[in-house]
Design an enzyme around this catalytic site. Structure first.
Site, PDB file in Angstrom:
ATOM      1  N   TRP A 115      -4.088  51.211  30.230  1.00 38.11           N
ATOM      2  CA  TRP A 115      -4.310  50.167  30.242  1.00 38.11           C
ATOM      3  C   TRP A 115      -5.783  49.002  30.976  1.00 38.11           C
ATOM      4  O   TRP A 115      -6.183  50.523  31.044  1.00 38.11           O
ATOM      5  CB  TRP A 115      -3.026  48.655  30.746  1.00 38.11           C
ATOM      6  CG  TRP A 115      -3.379  47.493  30.309  1.00 38.11           C
ATOM      7  CD1 TRP A 115      -3.842  46.317  31.312  1.00 38.11           C
ATOM      8  CD2 TRP A 115      -2.186  46.935  29.155  1.00 38.11           C
ATOM      9  NE1 TRP A 115      -3.407  45.373  30.743  1.00 38.11           N
ATOM     10  CE2 TRP A 115      -2.412  45.901  29.095  1.00 38.11           C
ATOM     11  CE3 TRP A 115      -2.048  47.658  28.418  1.00 38.11           C
ATOM     12  CZ2 TRP A 115      -2.279  45.021  28.091  1.00 38.11           C
ATOM     13  CZ3 TRP A 115      -1.144  47.519  27.434  1.00 38.11           C
ATOM     14  CH2 TRP A 115      -1.240  45.513  27.535  1.00 38.11           C
TER      15      TRP A 115
ATOM     16  N   ASP B 138     -11.515  40.540  32.073  1.00 42.47           N
ATOM     17  CA  ASP B 138     -12.094  39.181  31.755  1.00 42.47           C
ATOM     18  C   ASP B 138     -10.786  38.459  31.683  1.00 42.47           C
ATOM     19  O   ASP B 138      -8.995  40.354  31.373  1.00 42.47           O
ATOM     20  CB  ASP B 138     -12.993  38.609  30.853  1.00 42.47           C
ATOM     21  CG  ASP B 138     -12.360  39.385  29.468  1.00 42.47           C
ATOM     22  OD1 ASP B 138     -11.561  39.845  29.480  1.00 42.47           O
ATOM     23  OD2 ASP B 138     -13.235  38.420  29.274  1.00 42.47           O
TER      24      ASP B 138
ATOM     25  N   GLU C  82      -9.164  40.812  28.884  1.00 41.44           N
ATOM     26  CA  GLU C  82      -8.815  42.229  29.652  1.00 41.44           C
ATOM     27  C   GLU C  82      -9.637  43.082  28.362  1.00 41.44           C
ATOM     28  O   GLU C  82      -9.252  44.068  27.375  1.00 41.44           O
ATOM     29  CB  GLU C  82      -7.357  43.024  28.712  1.00 41.44           C
ATOM     30  CG  GLU C  82      -6.303  41.917  29.814  1.00 41.44           C
ATOM     31  CD  GLU C  82      -4.799  42.132  30.151  1.00 41.44           C
ATOM     32  OE1 GLU C  82      -4.402  43.031  28.963  1.00 41.44           O
ATOM     33  OE2 GLU C  82      -4.892  42.738  31.243  1.00 41.44           O
TER      34      GLU C  82
ATOM     35  N   GLU D 111       3.262  32.998  22.732  1.00 39.73           N
ATOM     36  CA  GLU D 111       1.687  33.001  23.438  1.00 39.73           C
ATOM     37  C   GLU D 111       0.316  32.433  22.728  1.00 39.73           C
ATOM     38  O   GLU D 111      -0.226  31.594  23.607  1.00 39.73           O
ATOM     39  CB  GLU D 111       0.654  34.626  23.093  1.00 39.73           C
ATOM     40  CG  GLU D 111      -0.232  34.881  24.071  1.00 39.73           C
ATOM     41  CD  GLU D 111      -0.244  35.955  24.479  1.00 39.73           C
ATOM     42  OE1 GLU D 111      -0.416  36.830  25.552  1.00 39.73           O
ATOM     43  OE2 GLU D 111      -0.236  36.608  22.930  1.00 39.73           O
TER      44      GLU D 111
END
Length: 390
Positions: A125, A175, A178, A334
């Site tokens: 990740w 950030d 990501e 989202e």
């Protein structure tokens, strides 16, 4: 700060419907809260399912705290504090290595997402992100202050967190979205500032710890004013010229720039001018994630700022846009594919990860924050039962 609803279009039926959606948001968040206290980012989305972020969770917990469900928020903060306490030795080693002048690789840093049980994720990740740790310091301090609670419950986790961000606040990292590991992001610096400034005055740190938190907060503010402002507004990262949808958080709630400062007003105006279309706010102009749609949580963030500065008409506009993009079942996604910035990229993300995250608990948490700021809960606070609106 809470303002009085002033929208001329508001009527009792509107108020009831908006309060019902607040009830639904609380229900979604608490329904999926893990027994550990963690808030999963999204219970259904392939890349988020089974994981919790300090960033998402801190804003979600703030919404839940404002709603009045103290126990649910407490449980999240218990989880976050435990995650940090369990890594106290790791943080001590990292801080010592940095103090000794070692170039600590990003792979050794604390991750940004954890399993719901509090373990590190095993899949690759974009993990080195410091914003969430600052956000948690702000969120736990704000929650405790709101409800007259003793921060001693979370002291160990707070102290570990302060040591970590105080040592690595100025290091480039991913950030909020990501991305962009090579930069120092103004929204990340704002989150760390907000957390350190809040905890420094909370009384939970010893004198040396509070002094260190104030010192770093002051250094952050100075750096951002020198390198993170262009054209009178805050920028996406130090040395940049463009804005990002996360920048309003540097004003409200984190206070890196005070609401009355001309830089604050210019930042809110620049974000609205460049990223707001009909009340839906994009992340940044070059966004290609799912085609670069409009994010409900960013509309709430800009609306929150407008409400605090007295522009309640604008705040209501953002709230209503969120409501209009909620599913018929009351779930908030989202993002939505309106006014896509890069529509040619949407299909590749659909193929990779499936439909957009719905529900996203962060979106629901931000709705609770903005609804509370606009007084949607007023008149119902005394009729709560177990933290739920009747």
């Amino acid at each position: 700060m809470t303002t009085t609803p002033t929208s001329p279009a508001l009527d009792p039926a509107d108020t009831a419907a908006l309060a019902d959606l607040a009830h639904r948001s609380h229900q979604v968040i608490t329904q999926y809260q893990h027994p550990s206290g963690a808030y999963p980012a999204s219970p259904t989305f392939s890349a988020y399912r089974g994981f919790a972020w300090f960033r998402d969770g801190s804003f979600t917990a703030e919404g839940i705290s404002r709603y009045g469900d103290v126990e649910s928020a407490n449980r999240f903060h218990d989880w976050a504090s435990t995650v940090l306490t369990d890594r106290a030795d790791d943080v001590a080693r990292l801080v010592a290595a940095a103090a000794a002048g070692e170039d600590v690789p990003v792979e050794r840093m604390l991750p940004t997402r954890f399993t719901l049980e509090g373990a590190d994720g095993t899949a690759d990740w974009w993990d080195f992100q410091t914003d969430g740790y600052g956000m948690w310091l702000w969120a736990v301090t704000t929650h405790a202050g709101r409800h007259g609670m003793d921060l001693a419950r979370w002291t160990t986790g707070i102290r570990v967190c302060v040591a970590y961000v105080a040592a690595f606040w100025d290091r480039p990292c991913y950030d909020w979205w990501e991305e962009n590991l090579e930069h120092r992001h103004v929204s990340t610096l704002g989150a760390i500032y907000g957390g350190l400034a809040a905890v420094a005055e909370s009384g939970v740190l010893d004198a040396d710890g509070a002094a260190k938190a104030r010192q770093v907060a002051g250094e952050i503010r100075k750096l951002v004013r020198e390198e993170g402002v262009h054209g009178g507004h805050l920028t996406k990262w130090l040395g940049s010229e463009v804005v990002d949808g996360s920048l309003p958080a540097c004003v409200v709630p984190f206070g890196l720039v005070e609401a009355g400062d001309p830089i604050a007003g210019a930042t809110l105006d620049a974000v609205a001018r460049d990223l707001d279309v009909d009340g839906g706010v994009h992340r940044f102009r070059a966004d290609v994630f799912y085609g670069g749609g409009q994010w409900l949580l960013l509309s709430a963030l800009l609306g929150w700022n407008r409400a605090v500065t007295g522009d309640t008409d604008a705040a209501w506009r953002y709230l209503r846009w969120m409501v209009s993009h909620t599913t018929s079942g009351g779930d908030m996604p989202e993002q939505v594919p309106d006014h896509l910035l890069a529509p040619e990229h949407r299909d590749e993300w659909l193929e990779r990860w499936g439909p957009v995250a719905t529900p996203l608990l962060w979106s629901h948490g931000m709705y609770l924050i903005l609804a509370d700021e606009l007084g949607i809960f007023r008149g119902t606070r005394d009729r709560r039962d177990g933290g739920q609106l009747r």
